[in-house]
Design an enzyme around this catalytic site. Structure first.
Site, PDB file in Angstrom:
ATOM      1  N   LYS A  22       0.837  -1.212   0.000  1.00  0.00           N
ATOM      2  CA  LYS A  22       0.000   0.000   0.000  1.00  0.00           C
ATOM      3  C   LYS A  22       0.868   1.257   0.000  1.00  0.00           C
ATOM      4  O   LYS A  22       0.628   2.185  -0.751  1.00  0.00           O
ATOM      5  CB  LYS A  22      -0.890  -0.026   1.260  1.00  0.00           C
ATOM      6  N   ASN A  23       1.900   1.246   0.852  1.00  0.00           N
ATOM      7  CA  ASN A  23       2.692   2.463   1.025  1.00  0.00           C
ATOM      8  C   ASN A  23       3.657   2.724  -0.126  1.00  0.00           C
ATOM      9  O   ASN A  23       4.338   3.757  -0.138  1.00  0.00           O
ATOM     10  CB  ASN A  23       3.448   2.416   2.364  1.00  0.00           C
ATOM     11  N   CYS A 116      -5.968   7.821   9.205  1.00  0.00           N
ATOM     12  CA  CYS A 116      -6.219   7.246  10.532  1.00  0.00           C
ATOM     13  C   CYS A 116      -5.789   8.228  11.620  1.00  0.00           C
ATOM     14  O   CYS A 116      -4.747   8.876  11.511  1.00  0.00           O
ATOM     15  CB  CYS A 116      -5.431   5.948  10.695  1.00  0.00           C
ATOM     16  N   ARG A 121       0.331  14.072  13.435  1.00  0.00           N
ATOM     17  CA  ARG A 121       0.702  13.929  12.025  1.00  0.00           C
ATOM     18  C   ARG A 121       0.807  15.281  11.302  1.00  0.00           C
ATOM     19  O   ARG A 121       0.087  15.545  10.327  1.00  0.00           O
ATOM     20  CB  ARG A 121      -0.259  13.001  11.288  1.00  0.00           C
ATOM     21  N   ASP A 305       3.979   0.531  12.105  1.00  0.00           N
ATOM     22  CA  ASP A 305       2.793  -0.108  11.513  1.00  0.00           C
ATOM     23  C   ASP A 305       2.630  -1.574  11.928  1.00  0.00           C
ATOM     24  O   ASP A 305       1.644  -2.214  11.559  1.00  0.00           O
ATOM     25  CB  ASP A 305       2.845  -0.017   9.975  1.00  0.00           C
ATOM     26  N   ARG A 397      -9.185  -0.195   4.530  1.00  0.00           N
ATOM     27  CA  ARG A 397      -8.272   0.802   3.963  1.00  0.00           C
ATOM     28  C   ARG A 397      -6.966   0.177   3.500  1.00  0.00           C
ATOM     29  O   ARG A 397      -6.334   0.657   2.581  1.00  0.00           O
ATOM     30  CB  ARG A 397      -7.891   1.831   5.034  1.00  0.00           C
TER      31      ARG A 397
HETATM   32  C1  UD1 Z   1       4.205   6.710   6.433  1.00  0.00           C
HETATM   33  C2  UD1 Z   1       3.328   5.510   6.192  1.00  0.00           C
HETATM   34  C3  UD1 Z   1       2.708   5.045   7.492  1.00  0.00           C
HETATM   35  C4  UD1 Z   1       3.792   4.789   8.522  1.00  0.00           C
HETATM   36  C5  UD1 Z   1       4.736   5.968   8.650  1.00  0.00           C
HETATM   37  C6  UD1 Z   1       5.945   5.695   9.534  1.00  0.00           C
HETATM   38  C7  UD1 Z   1       2.535   5.855   3.936  1.00  0.00           C
HETATM   39  C8  UD1 Z   1       1.377   6.100   3.055  1.00  0.00           C
HETATM   40  N1  UD1 Z   1       2.281   5.870   5.251  1.00  0.00           N
HETATM   41  O1  UD1 Z   1       3.358   7.722   6.965  1.00  0.00           O
HETATM   42  O2  UD1 Z   1       1.962   3.866   7.227  1.00  0.00           O
HETATM   43  O3  UD1 Z   1       3.210   4.539   9.774  1.00  0.00           O
HETATM   44  O4  UD1 Z   1       5.221   6.350   7.365  1.00  0.00           O
HETATM   45  O5  UD1 Z   1       6.658   4.616   9.058  1.00  0.00           O
HETATM   46  O6  UD1 Z   1       3.634   5.599   3.476  1.00  0.00           O
HETATM   47  N2  UD1 Z   1       6.279  14.266  11.047  1.00  0.00           N
HETATM   48  C9  UD1 Z   1       6.405  15.589  11.376  1.00  0.00           C
HETATM   49  N3  UD1 Z   1       6.284  16.498  10.388  1.00  0.00           N
HETATM   50  C10 UD1 Z   1       6.058  16.158   9.073  1.00  0.00           C
HETATM   51  C11 UD1 Z   1       5.941  14.790   8.758  1.00  0.00           C
HETATM   52  C12 UD1 Z   1       6.055  13.867   9.770  1.00  0.00           C
HETATM   53  O7  UD1 Z   1       6.608  15.938  12.524  1.00  0.00           O
HETATM   54  O8  UD1 Z   1       5.968  17.051   8.218  1.00  0.00           O
HETATM   55  C13 UD1 Z   1       6.399  13.237  12.117  1.00  0.00           C
HETATM   56  C14 UD1 Z   1       5.101  12.473  12.319  1.00  0.00           C
HETATM   57  O9  UD1 Z   1       4.215  13.141  13.168  1.00  0.00           O
HETATM   58  C15 UD1 Z   1       5.601  11.177  12.903  1.00  0.00           C
HETATM   59  C16 UD1 Z   1       6.938  10.975  12.198  1.00  0.00           C
HETATM   60  O10 UD1 Z   1       7.311  12.241  11.694  1.00  0.00           O
HETATM   61  O11 UD1 Z   1       5.846  11.320  14.267  1.00  0.00           O
HETATM   62  C17 UD1 Z   1       6.898   9.960  11.077  1.00  0.00           C
HETATM   63  O12 UD1 Z   1       5.945  10.307  10.138  1.00  0.00           O
HETATM   64  P1  UD1 Z   1       6.128   9.982   8.599  1.00  0.00           P
HETATM   65  O13 UD1 Z   1       7.333   9.147   8.380  1.00  0.00           O
HETATM   66  O14 UD1 Z   1       6.032  11.264   7.848  1.00  0.00           O
HETATM   67  O15 UD1 Z   1       4.833   9.120   8.296  1.00  0.00           O
HETATM   68  P2  UD1 Z   1       3.876   9.220   7.064  1.00  0.00           P
HETATM   69  O16 UD1 Z   1       4.638   9.533   5.828  1.00  0.00           O
HETATM   70  O17 UD1 Z   1       2.704  10.029   7.408  1.00  0.00           O
END
Ligand code: UD1
Length: 418
Positions: A22-23, A116, A121, A305, A397
């Site tokens: 999915k990711n 979710c 986030r 995850d 999802r």
């Molecule tokens: C992606 C995955 C999700 C997984 C996560 C961590 C997809 C579609 N989703 O989510 O399934 O759980 O990686 O492996 O690929 N953060 C910030 N600022 C930002 C972005 C992130 O502070 O601008 C923080 C988030 O709050 C979190 C951490 O960074 O604490 C990791 O988030 P991130 O790696 O960005 O996750 P996603 O890309 O949302």
């Protein structure tokens, strides 16, 4: 709204082939607007997040043709730079569209993304990375409006190796003038797959999988026919279910190095595991011992995850496990439901202390996020008696034919309309 009825206590045994990740599929779909030639993505999982992403592409003006498990995206007539708010709310990954839409149209408009509810986030890292590439960003009335006359390569250091921010910046830098370097980039296998996909379209990206990614802007990208990597989280979910219930499973379609952190823990729990290329065979007697500590980390650490599903396993392991969630603040909402089944878990902030109990009993539980929902299913498979798992929209999802694949390995689970 559907629910599962599960009769627990069965051992699991058989073979499962995982779908494409999915990711990976979600950022690949976002990347398909980078070219006006057709892009074919194969083995697309039939899950709601993917369907919503395809809907977003269709609203931008892309023509989507489905052929069995493939999708052909033709964005030659894509004309809109606005990602529709109603779909953005459904899907956090809609934020990946920013980078590719900016590359295509030099402007983009999106409302704050949903997905979710597992923590705050924020998307500050996405936005500051885009600003470094020359994008002007105005946030007003819940919308983010981006303009970029010309995207220009830059040296970007991420404060945290965010998966989404790394992918978004890659997509925005792909045709930017000059070189972009992303430091402290996320190292997840899905990032490596995105690099492979982009390079197959004619991009010049290198370094994914390491901490530094270099993107040399190119003038043009062309169409591609691509099969993404297998879903390591889906694979891990079936492995954990079998480890907890006992039995023997062969999981096909995921490279073992992509799931090494989980396999390491499951071996410590007492499972016997053999791996070869993209196959993993796990055997468990269903009487596991606890490991002391599991902490979620960016790849190659233990994936957030897999945290919920792993906690479900710890519930009946002998001894106590301390679980620390380092990525998302509110990723323990499913714990209250596990307790209704007799689990003994104390949550304090980012930590959960799981004291193994002799057995879980059947109960009616409700999913409130994707992986938490999978954890509840694992617990009901292990529990004595009948359970129901309500609100399958979260599970839908991210898991394709979850109940079908579980039934194929001996689980007594059925989906019923409420
Ligand atoms: C992606 C995955 C999700 C997984 C996560 C961590 C997809 C579609 N989703 O989510 O399934 O759980 O990686 O492996 O690929 N953060 C910030 N600022 C930002 C972005 C992130 O502070 O601008 C923080 C988030 O709050 C979190 C951490 O960074 O604490 C990791 O988030 P991130 O790696 O960005 O996750 P996603 O890309 O949302």
């Amino acid at each position: 709204m559907d629910k599962y009825i599960v009769n627990g206590g069965e051992k699991l045994s058989g073979k499962v082939r995982v779908h494409s990740a999915k990711n990976t599929v979600l950022p690949l779909l976002a990347a398909s607007v980078l070219t006006d030639e057709p892009v074919t993505i194969r083995q697309i999982p039939p899950i709601n997040d993917v369907e919503n992403m395809l809907r977003i592409l269709a609203e931008l003006g892309c023509v989507i043709t489905r052929q069995r498990d493939s999708a052909v995206i033709d964005s030659s007539n894509a004309a809109s730079h606005e990602i529709p708010a109603r779909l953005t709310k459904e899907l956090r990954s809609s934020v990946f569209m920013l980078g590719s839409v900016l590359t295509r149209f030099h402007r983009a408009k999106i409302s704050y993304p949903g997905g979710c509810d597992i923590g705050l986030r924020p998307i500050d890292l996405h936005l500051s990375g885009l600003q470094r590439l020359g994008v002007e960003i105005v946030e007003k009335d819940g919308y983010i409006e981006c303009e970029a006359g010309k995207l220009k390569g830059a040296d970007i250091l991420l404060d945290f190796p965010s998966v989404g921010a790394t992918e978004n910046i890659m997509l925005a830098a792909i045709k930017a003038e000059g070189m972009t370097v992303i430091r402290n980039a996320a190292k997840e296998p899905e990032i490596v797959d995105l690099q492979r996909f982009l390079n197959a379209m004619g991009a010049k990206v290198r370094g994914a999988g390491g901490g530094t990614i270099a993107v040399e802007g190119v003038k043009r990208l062309h169409g591609v026919d691509y099969t993404p990597i297998g879903d390591r989280i889906e694979a891990g979910t079936y492995l954990i279910a079998t480890a907890s219930c006992g039995g023997e499973i062969e999981v096909e379609g995921v490279f073992t190095e992509n799931i090494a952190a989980l396999l390491h823990k499951l071996r410590e729990n007492g499972c016997k595991i053999h791996t070869k290329n993209d196959r993993i065979v796990l055997w468990s007697d269903g009487r596991l011992k606890s490991v002391n500590l599991v902490e979620t980390m960016p790849f190659p650490g233990f994936p957030t995850d897999m945290q919920s599903q792993y906690v479900a396993l710890c519930c009946t392991a002998k001894g106590s496990t301390l679980v620390v969630e380092n990525l998302f603040e509110t990723r323990y909402r499913y714990v209250a439901e596990l307790k209704r089944m007799g689990a003994d878990i104390t949550v304090r902030g980012r930590s959960a202390l799981v004291r193994g109990v002799e057995k879980l009993h059947g109960a009616s539980v409700t999913a409130s996020d994707l992986r938490g929902g999978a954890a509840l299913v694992i617990a009901t498979l292990k529990a004595e008696g009948q359970s129901s798992v309500m609100d399958l929209s979260y599970i839908d999802r991210g898991y394709a034919d979850f109940e079908g694949k579980l039934r194929a390995i001996g689980a007594k689970i059925k989906r019923v309309r409420v």
